[in-house]
Design an enzyme around this catalytic site. Sequence first.
Site, PDB file in Angstrom:
ATOM      1  N   LYS A 110     -17.666  -7.750 -62.023  1.00 28.62           N
ATOM      2  CA  LYS A 110     -17.430  -6.571 -62.863  1.00 28.62           C
ATOM      3  C   LYS A 110     -16.157  -6.722 -63.692  1.00 28.62           C
ATOM      4  O   LYS A 110     -16.141  -6.441 -64.895  1.00 28.62           O
ATOM      5  CB  LYS A 110     -17.348  -5.326 -61.976  1.00 28.62           C
ATOM      6  CG  LYS A 110     -16.901  -4.056 -62.689  1.00 28.62           C
ATOM      7  CD  LYS A 110     -17.833  -3.637 -63.805  1.00 28.62           C
ATOM      8  CE  LYS A 110     -17.393  -2.279 -64.368  1.00 28.62           C
ATOM      9  NZ  LYS A 110     -18.172  -1.907 -65.573  1.00 28.62           N
ATOM     10  N   THR A 163     -14.568   0.285 -60.462  1.00 28.35           N
ATOM     11  CA  THR A 163     -13.999  -1.007 -60.818  1.00 28.35           C
ATOM     12  C   THR A 163     -12.651  -1.106 -60.122  1.00 28.35           C
ATOM     13  O   THR A 163     -11.678  -0.504 -60.560  1.00 28.35           O
ATOM     14  CB  THR A 163     -13.844  -1.142 -62.340  1.00 28.35           C
ATOM     15  OG1 THR A 163     -15.111  -0.914 -62.963  1.00 28.35           O
ATOM     16  CG2 THR A 163     -13.353  -2.531 -62.715  1.00 28.35           C
ATOM     17  N   LYS A 222      -6.201  -1.077 -67.415  1.00 28.76           N
ATOM     18  CA  LYS A 222      -6.302  -1.283 -65.970  1.00 28.76           C
ATOM     19  C   LYS A 222      -7.233  -2.443 -65.637  1.00 28.76           C
ATOM     20  O   LYS A 222      -6.917  -3.304 -64.802  1.00 28.76           O
ATOM     21  CB  LYS A 222      -6.788   0.012 -65.316  1.00 28.76           C
ATOM     22  CG  LYS A 222      -6.940  -0.037 -63.806  1.00 28.76           C
ATOM     23  CD  LYS A 222      -8.365  -0.313 -63.352  1.00 28.76           C
ATOM     24  CE  LYS A 222      -9.314   0.804 -63.708  1.00 28.76           C
ATOM     25  NZ  LYS A 222     -10.679   0.559 -63.161  1.00 28.76           N
TER      26      LYS A 222
END
Length: 296
Positions: free
Chosen positions: A170, A94, A239
């Site tokens: 994503k 990711t 994150k």
Amino acid sequence: MHIGFIGLGNMGSAMAANLLAAGHDVTAYNRSPDKVDALSAEGARPARTVAEACQGDVVVTMLANDDAVEAVSFGDDGIVASLRPDAIHVSSSTISLALAERLTAAHAEGGSRFVSAPVFGRPEAAAAAKLFVVAAGAPDTVEALAPVFEAIGQRTFVVGTEPKAANLVKVSGNFLIASVIESLGEAMALVAKGGVDVDQYLDLLTSTLFDAPAYRTYGGLLARREFEPAGFSATGGLKDVRLALEAGDGLQVPLPIASLLRDRFLTLLATGGGHLDWSAIGALSAWESGGPGPNA
């Protein structure tokens, strides 16, 4: 296929093992050699360097963040410099849209190919080869990777010809999961303080309006307060929410809920919960209303 695999964490080790089980020739690299040793016992070839993992048809990276992907991708011994012409780098991490764009350009300049193929699913899904793969890249390149995706997942969704499209999907998906966790935590804290059994409440939700994997999985983790060991850490959750906000800035799309989620993850990290599963943000509401904290 001859596949290099870089990054043997909770997800990567299971994905690499499934590639081996499907009959692929796998060469593995990881900063911690003990994880390579474990995979070698299953038939993988150990690589001492990133470059050694880049000698085949494909190299897959499954790493924690942009910094980790950049570290193995660029430089004299990195993936971009080491892949032979027409070989493919598949990034299942990711990562930011900006890094996906940079990798796309660097591989094109070097004569190799790049596909973004992040996955949805927790470590147990990775172990069972039941991930959902989100892929984007040149159509012929994505098609050539079908044996790889079939070995690790139950279905592949091709969302565009530009690799960064898969990263956008994503990041948006992880933002939605975090939103589910936060709203579940708030609702469960509310009914629990009102005297309703949380397990019964969760059964009601998932048997009626919210019969979906995210509600079943994360509702169960919240009800059981099962935050260790982390399937995906709170640090990783922060994150990914930041990546969503970054994408929103670039596309001029306000994401007010993502801003809230960033603050919820910061609260969890500031109170010592960075190592916990990211579902622990759902326990903040119970703590703020007088119950035990996520670390309790």
